[in-house]
Write a protein that holds these residues in place. Structure first.
Motif: not given
Length: 734
Positions: A402, A466, A468, A477, A480-481
């Protein structure tokens, strides 16, 4: 004709008479300018021998041996159309005085004979040499070629002379432009000067006409000198046309005067003895600006020093550099990684190290790490050494993942601001809007979305999701995906099921974003110099409000502040009155236009110049403000490219010329080489007499009379043979 003894036979006498009559009948044909109609000579073949009688028993072979070399053949007139017989001066071409059986022939050149200045026998007394080699040699003489030129001029008049001179001058200038264009390409492409002859040879092999002279390195150096001189003159003309100057320094660059920009080191910005302080003593209107690109980089450095984020930032930097070093020390490892990237259908990329001296290095290296992360995880997972296992465990930690993706995401925003500061289209009115836009992005992407740390949403596997945030399609982004439960793209992560690690990195994100906003406000907006520069934004129509009420009050504070700062140079009262009228017209007629566009237009029209004299002074002061030293850094980079290991003995003067051409020179297709050639012809760097080729190009179209024409003839006759390596090049000049 062959010798025929007197009284030999009637057939012999008859043959001689027929030959004489044929020659006399042919004379009027060739007398008409030396040209023969080939259609009227069909069927005429060169005579191989002279038949003197049917009773002669000698074979044809024996007869040919007896034939004199001076026997006239009509086919010669077809091949050399200028062969001419002239009966007007009483010359006897068929002379039987000494021997009635022998024919003596005089040959003339009709073209050379028409030229009274010709001294060749073919043009004066006539030639008795009947060898074809003599005809061929005469056609190659200078007298003959010059007579042809004279004949063309007489036939076509002055228009033909001008056309011939124009063709000659055009051919010469095209050849010279080819040489200058090659030298320009060498300067812009950082090619060693010693490659100049090779490039010319390549062009010549490709069918391009290249003069044989000026093919050495010294010629290339001279051409670069002229190109540099023309570019420098153009730059100086622009500088002299401006009423104000600016200074842009990075320890060693050019000095200009109203605004001062530097990299912020103590020797430049010291309060008492710094360069800026010394200059301000001379000019109180001068503003000293610390380069905005340096400041943007320092904003990030300040955040890294914040105790609340330092440890995690330092850990990310260390891992990035360790991974980069791991592959840079072994070509075998690098090949394995590249093969893995290709197998997984990833773009083949190299992991980068973080360079402390580079403005954009940190963000670029971290972003590259994010792009290579999946192949790296698979590579280290299969590793068997202790080092690879440790790196694998650190890379698959959620806390590290992260932090890595967040830093790659937010530093990309800062890097974009840094690049905008370095843009050529950047002006002083753009500083404040760009800073505000960047601060708004940071606020929206990373700070506005408050997350309840005690109430995480859980996924289907029971792990916290996680939240937005970040840029669309940015690293955050993508992270997260890619995360499903405790897996990152089929790699098991080290992740807490209760969310303690996620809670820690979200707090890290908040502290980093807040600290970065504070750094931008402090370093890019609130300083004295930047504060003065930010006041210029009211002069850009694109910043004017659309509301009439807002427009009425807009810019009043800025006008007062700038009026006070530049008191003595502009009139405060007149400035306020001028601006109140200008902003009304600008909001209606010039809305949406930039600061440079509008004030460049106003400066070009005397009516507007007289209407807004104080505003125009203020605008021109703003145009020369130095808000970054990117140009200095580009200059240093170009020096490294120019003076490399292949050209390490190059002198300072030549380095200066090559750097200027590479930076200031337009693309080769847009450069005006005719201006440079004209300067070369005029000898702007020295007497033209030292450059014989320039003399030839300069006088190629001069009239054929007077002193210049005499000088040209002397050069064509004496200089050209010495400077041309091949005869065909001398023909081009002649």
């Amino acid at each position: 004709m062959g010798r025929v003894p007197v009284g030999r036979s009637k057939a012999a006498a008859k043959a001689i008479a027929q030959s004489k009559q044929s020659l006399l009948s042919f004379a009027p044909i060739v007398e008409r300018g030396g040209f023969v109609d080939e259609d009227n000579l069909e069927g005429i073949e060169p005579e191989e021998g002279c038949e003197v009688g049917e009773g002669d028993a000698a074979s044809v072979e024996e007869k040919e041996k007896k034939i004199r070399r001076g026997k006239w053949q009509l086919a010669w007139v077809i091949k050399w159309r200028w062969l001419h017989f002239d009966q007007k001066n009483g010359n006897n071409f068929l002379d039987f005085s000494s021997n009635p059986t022998c024919i003596t022939t005089l040959i003339f050149c009709s073209i050379c004979r028409a030229n009274k200045n010709c001294k060749n026998p073919f043009g004066t007394s006539g030639s008795t040499n009947m060898k074809t080699s003599s005809f061929h040699a005469h056609g190659q003489t200078k007298d003959h070629k010059h007579s042809i030129y004279i004949a063309e001029v007489k036939a076509g008049g002055q228009s033909s002379m001008a056309a011939a001179n124009d063709r000659q001058q055009e051919a010469a200038e095209k050849g010279v432009i080819c040489l200058f264009r090659t030298a320009y390409a060498i300067a812009q492409g950082f090619v060693p000067l010693r490659k100049y002859p090779l490039l010319l040879e390549l062009q010549q092999l490709n069918g391009v006409y290249v003069p044989s002279m000026y093919k050495n390195v010294m010629a290339c150096s001279r051409f670069i000198t002229f190109i540099n001189k023309v570019l420098l003159d153009q730059i100086l003309e622009k500088v002299k046309a401006s009423p104000f100057f600016g200074i842009m320094l990075d320890e060693s660059t050019d000095i200009r005067f109203v605004g001062f920009g530097s990299d912020g080191c103590n020797v430049m910005t010291g309060n008492r003895t710094g360069v800026a302080a010394r200059l301000k003593e001379v000019n109180p209107f001068m503003t000293s600006t610390h380069c905005l690109s340096h400041r943007a980089n320092l904003c990030v450095e300040d955040v890294y020093k914040n105790p609340t984020v330092h440890n995690l930032c330092d850990e990310v930097d260390q891992v990035v550099n360790k991974v980069a070093s791991f592959f840079s020390r072994s070509s075998s490892r690098l090949q394995q990684l590249q093969a893995l990237q290709d197998e997984l259908d990833f773009k083949v990329l190299k992991v980068l190290r973080i360079q402390q001296t580079r403005w954009l290095s940190k963000g670029g290296a971290i972003t590259r790490m994010c792009e290579c992360l999946e192949p790296l995880l698979k590579f280290f997972k299969d590793g068997r050494t202790t080092q690879t296992r440790k790196l694998y465990d650190r890379l698959r930690s959620l806390k590290f993942l992260y932090a890595l993706h967040f830093l790659g995401d937010i530093l990309a925003v800062v890097n974009q601001l840094n690049l905008e500061f370095q843009a050529q289209t950047m002006d002083v009115t753009s500083v404040a809007p760009l800073c505000k836009a960047t601060m708004a992005k940071i606020q929206v992407y990373y700070l506005d979305k408050q997350v309840d740390l005690n109430g995480f949403q859980l996924d289907s596997r029971g792990y916290p999701i996680i939240p937005d945030g970040g840029r669309c399609n940015g690293p955050l982004d993508e992270l997260r995906s890619s995360v499903k439960g405790n897996e990152y793209r089929d790699v098991e992560m080290i992740k807490s099921i209760h969310g303690e690690d996620l809670e820690e990195v979200l707090e890290f994100q908040k502290n980093f974003g807040t600290s970065l906003l504070e750094g931008i406000r402090t370093r890019l907006q609130d300083s004295e110099a930047t504060g003065i520069l930010s006041k210029f934004h009211f002069l850009a129509p694109i910043n004017l409000p659309s509301s009439v009420r807002e427009l009425k009050a807009f810019g009043k504070f800025e006008v007062q502040e700038l009026g006070k700062f530049y008191t003595g140079m502009i009139n405060e009262a007149e400035l306020a009155e001028e601006y109140s009228l200008w902003k009304i017209i600008a909001s209606e007629e010039w809305k949406g236009k930039t600061f440079v566009d509008v004030w460049g237009m106003i400066y070009a029209h005397s009516i507007w110049t007289k209407k807004y004299p104080n505003l125009l002074k203020l605008a021109m002061v703003g145009m020369v403000q130095c808000y970054n030293t990117a140009s200095c850094e580009r200059g240093f980079s170009r020096i490294n490219l120019v003076k490399n290991k292949f050209q390490n003995q190059m002198g300072t003067e030549m380095v200066d010329k090559l750097v200027r051409i590479s930076i200031e020179g337009p693309p080769i297709a847009k450069f005006d080489f005719e201006t440079v050639v004209q300067a070369w012809k005029e000898g702007i760097l020295g007497p033209i007499r030292h450059d014989p080729v320039a003399v030839l190009v300069n006088m190629a179209g001069c009239e054929r009379k007077g002193v210049w024409w005499g000088l040209k003839k002397a050069i064509l006759g004496k200089v050209v043979p010495h400077i041309c390596k091949h005869p065909e090049d001398a023909k081009t000049w002649i």
